[in-house]
Structures are given as structure tokens and as C-alpha cells.
Enzyme design. Sequence first.
Site, short mmCIF file in Angstrom:
data_model
loop_
_atom_site.label_atom_id
_atom_site.label_comp_id
_atom_site.label_asym_id
_atom_site.label_seq_id
_atom_site.Cartn_x
_atom_site.Cartn_y
_atom_site.Cartn_z
N HIS A 129 6.30 95.42 58.14
CA HIS A 129 6.19 95.21 59.58
C HIS A 129 7.56 94.78 60.10
O HIS A 129 8.21 93.92 59.51
CB HIS A 129 5.13 94.13 59.87
CG HIS A 129 5.26 93.56 61.25
ND1 HIS A 129 5.20 94.33 62.37
CD2 HIS A 129 5.48 92.28 61.68
CE1 HIS A 129 5.36 93.57 63.44
NE2 HIS A 129 5.53 92.32 63.04
N ASN B 44 10.46 94.39 67.78
CA ASN B 44 9.15 94.17 67.14
C ASN B 44 8.07 94.75 68.04
O ASN B 44 7.81 94.21 69.11
CB ASN B 44 8.97 92.67 66.92
CG ASN B 44 7.63 92.31 66.29
OD1 ASN B 44 6.71 93.13 66.24
ND2 ASN B 44 7.52 91.09 65.82
N CYS C 123 0.22 91.69 64.56
CA CYS C 123 1.13 92.46 63.71
C CYS C 123 0.41 93.10 62.52
O CYS C 123 0.88 94.08 61.96
CB CYS C 123 2.26 91.58 63.21
SG CYS C 123 3.13 90.80 64.57
O1 UT7 Z 1 5.83 89.78 64.41
C1 UT7 Z 1 5.34 88.50 64.51
C2 UT7 Z 1 5.97 87.63 63.57
N1 UT7 Z 1 7.19 87.10 64.10
C3 UT7 Z 1 8.17 86.81 63.30
O2 UT7 Z 1 8.06 87.07 62.14
C4 UT7 Z 1 9.37 86.09 63.85
C5 UT7 Z 1 9.84 85.07 62.87
N2 UT7 Z 1 10.92 84.24 63.34
C6 UT7 Z 1 12.15 84.70 63.61
O3 UT7 Z 1 12.40 85.89 63.53
C7 UT7 Z 1 13.23 83.72 63.96
O4 UT7 Z 1 12.73 82.40 63.79
C8 UT7 Z 1 13.79 83.86 65.41
C9 UT7 Z 1 14.61 85.15 65.50
C10 UT7 Z 1 12.67 83.87 66.41
C11 UT7 Z 1 14.72 82.69 65.73
O5 UT7 Z 1 15.76 82.63 64.80
P1 UT7 Z 1 16.11 81.23 64.11
O6 UT7 Z 1 17.25 81.51 63.24
O7 UT7 Z 1 14.85 80.70 63.47
O8 UT7 Z 1 16.55 80.37 65.33
P2 UT7 Z 1 15.97 78.98 65.86
O9 UT7 Z 1 14.64 79.17 66.46
O10 UT7 Z 1 16.12 77.95 64.78
O11 UT7 Z 1 17.00 78.63 67.00
C12 UT7 Z 1 18.37 78.37 66.72
C13 UT7 Z 1 19.10 78.16 68.02
C14 UT7 Z 1 18.40 77.16 68.94
O12 UT7 Z 1 19.44 76.43 69.60
P3 UT7 Z 1 19.84 74.96 69.08
O13 UT7 Z 1 18.59 74.14 69.18
O14 UT7 Z 1 20.30 75.16 67.67
O15 UT7 Z 1 20.92 74.58 70.03
C15 UT7 Z 1 17.73 78.05 69.97
O16 UT7 Z 1 17.55 77.40 71.21
O17 UT7 Z 1 19.16 79.40 68.75
C16 UT7 Z 1 18.70 79.19 70.10
N3 UT7 Z 1 18.08 80.43 70.57
C17 UT7 Z 1 18.80 81.42 71.15
N4 UT7 Z 1 20.11 81.53 71.43
C18 UT7 Z 1 20.53 82.68 72.00
C19 UT7 Z 1 16.80 80.81 70.51
N5 UT7 Z 1 16.66 82.05 71.02
C20 UT7 Z 1 17.88 82.44 71.42
C21 UT7 Z 1 18.37 83.62 72.02
N6 UT7 Z 1 19.69 83.68 72.30
N7 UT7 Z 1 17.58 84.65 72.31
#
Ligand code: UT7
Length: 331
Positions: A258, A288, A113
Site C-alpha cells: 500500500h 496515498n 487503506c
Molecule cells: O495510508 C494510511 C496510513 N498512513 C501512513 O502510513 C502515514 C504514516 N506516517 C507518515 O508517513 C509520517 O509520520 C508523516 C509523513 C505523516 C510525517 O512524517 P514524520 O517524519 O513522522 O514527521 P512528524 O510528524 O514527526 O513531524 C516532524 C515535523 C514537525 O515539526 P516540529 O514539531 O519538529 O517542529 C511537524 O510540524 O515536521 C512538521 N511537519 C511539516 N513540515 C512541513 C508536519 N507536516 C509538515 C509538512 N511540511 N507537510
Amino acid sequence: MPRTAIAAIGTCLPDRVVTNAELTRLMDTSEEWIVQRTGIRERRWVAEGQGNSDLALAASRQALDRAGWKATDVEAIVYATLSTDHMFPGDGCFLNAKLGLPGVPALDVRNQCSGFLYGLSVADAWIRSGQYRRILLVGSEVHSTGLDVTTRGRDVAVIFGDGAGAALLEATDDPARGVLSTHLHADGRFARELWTDAPGSFYHPRLQPRMLEDTSAFPKMEGQKVFKHAITKMPEVVRAALEKNGLTAADLKVLIPHQANLRISEMVQRSLGLRDDQVFNNIQKYGNTTAASIPVCLEEAVRERGVARGDLVALAAFGAGFTWASALLRW
Ligand code: UT7
């Protein structure tokens, strides 16, 4: 000493629009989850037969047309990507051939990135030192062919999109224009928090059938950890750039963060105390696009926000490595 000005930017986003609704047919996810957590509504995916260097070629041609340059005006290529067409050589050489530039050097940058800003920093040093006067800097990605588009890989798969942006950089003696400074960082302690493990030369042999089964050939991310670092490091590195040049956030016409997650951009904006009109985002349309996200976003911001000659623009990135970076320039 000359400065580095952006003569023109071109972009290429594949025609195929992939909506969140389409992803819900491939994995257990929802429009609501994706929009709430990331801001993304749709992204672009390449068609079969359309490679990373093809996107870069189209973006480069558009930039050349806009600047009124011939391809042969380019003295060096700097190409940032994590998703090369082939294992080696890098896509800089493929783009060199497609543009018809035998003998012109091609440097491949793989800082994910932050790749576009790492590339900008090197190109800026070349221009200031007088080594080259006209450089093509590309950020291009094809993520779609490498994603695990099942429920297993949904946290990563919904985020990433394909696209390319190409900036033509030229030496200028105009003191009111150009790159003021670039700021680069890395912390490899976090290298495995966002990575694709395999195939890799570490393994004997480097490519094994189990790599698809055990998902080590797909990108993995500790999303929350990446998120927390991004919202700290991006404002920090923008502040460092402003301080270095005796400027403040109030002086900015626009910040191009970014495009990793709309929530990250909003937190960076709040942390820096910027108004809505001082930050530009387009992750809603493209997801992204990693190394391509900054040039693609900058190109739209210049058109839609009316960025004019001399306006102060900040660019900031955070991503895999971890790496992070910023650049400050006068348009
Ligand atoms: O460019 C490179 C740099 N990348 C970034 O900067 C990305 C940084 N991180 C993020 O943007 C976020 O962490 C994500 C968008 C990837 C995830 O969002 P989050 O609010 O941190 O969610 P999480 O990982 O804590 O997951 C919450 C829940 C989980 O379920 P449980 O364990 O609470 O039941 C996941 O399994 O959301 C679930 N989950 C999804 N649900 C529906 C994870 N991905 C998905 C999905 N659809 N696509």
C-alpha cells in the site's frame, strides 16, 4: 473448488496534477520536506463535478475493455472507499447505476487503506464457494475535497491523492493461477489514531457548524504511531501469507505495498529482504490514494515489470482502524 484470477485491471487518475510546489502556495511546507519524509512529488486532484463513482466508472470501463467483457458480465460489485460521494447509499449502488446493472448486488467496504484487500478476500470467498463467477472489485478515493489545505492540516494534506483502480475477478480452474490466500486484521484500540471524527451519528445533531471551526471534520493522524505500526505489521502479514503457502520471499516476483509513504515501503522491503526489482512503488506520482493505491500500483507493476502468467505477487496494506491485510496470488 475454483480459484479467483484477475482478468484485467483498469485505473483512472484525474487529469489535474498537483505538485509539491503548488502546495507550498497553500500552506507552510516545502518540496524538500515532502520528498524527504514521504517520497511524494505530485498527486492528482479531481475537478469540480467529478466524483468518486465517476473515477470508479472510468477505471471499470477500462478494465472491461481490457478483459473483453461486457458490463453485464459482472455478477457482483465490491466497492472499497472511505470517501463516498454521499453519506449513503454507498458508491457501489451509484456505480451499479452508471454501469447499467440493475439487480446486480453491490457491497460497500470501508476498511480504508486495507479496503481493497478486505474486498478481495470477500470476493475470493464468493468465487470459491461458487456463488458468483465474475466480480468487479473497485478501490476508489476522492481525498482532495476533504483535506484541510492550510498549515494546520499540512501533515495529512500533503500525503493524500485521488484515484481509482478496478479489478475484474473471475473463477478459474487453472491450478497455476489465482489467489492463494488472504489475511485480514484489525485493532480498534487505535481507531482514533487516524480518523475523521465528524460529522457522525454519535453527535446530536450529527452535523454542526463548529465541526469546521474546530477541524473535527478533517482527517487527523498520529503520523509516527501509524508509521511504527505499518513497518511492523506489513512485513508480518506478508510473512504469514508466504508461510501459509510454503513459500519464501525469494519466490516473489513482486510485492505491491500500500502506497502510504515511500519510507514505509523501503523499510518493509528491507525487513523482508527483498531486492529493489521485487518491490513496486508509484507513490511519487499519486500520493496515498488509500483504497485505490494497491490496484493502481499493481496495474503499473504488471506493465512495467512484465509480470507474467504464474508469477507470484504479494499485496500488503496497513491503515486506519488500524486495519492491515495481505494477499498472495499467482498472476
Ligand atoms: O495510508 C494510511 C496510513 N498512513 C501512513 O502510513 C502515514 C504514516 N506516517 C507518515 O508517513 C509520517 O509520520 C508523516 C509523513 C505523516 C510525517 O512524517 P514524520 O517524519 O513522522 O514527521 P512528524 O510528524 O514527526 O513531524 C516532524 C515535523 C514537525 O515539526 P516540529 O514539531 O519538529 O517542529 C511537524 O510540524 O515536521 C512538521 N511537519 C511539516 N513540515 C512541513 C508536519 N507536516 C509538515 C509538512 N511540511 N507537510
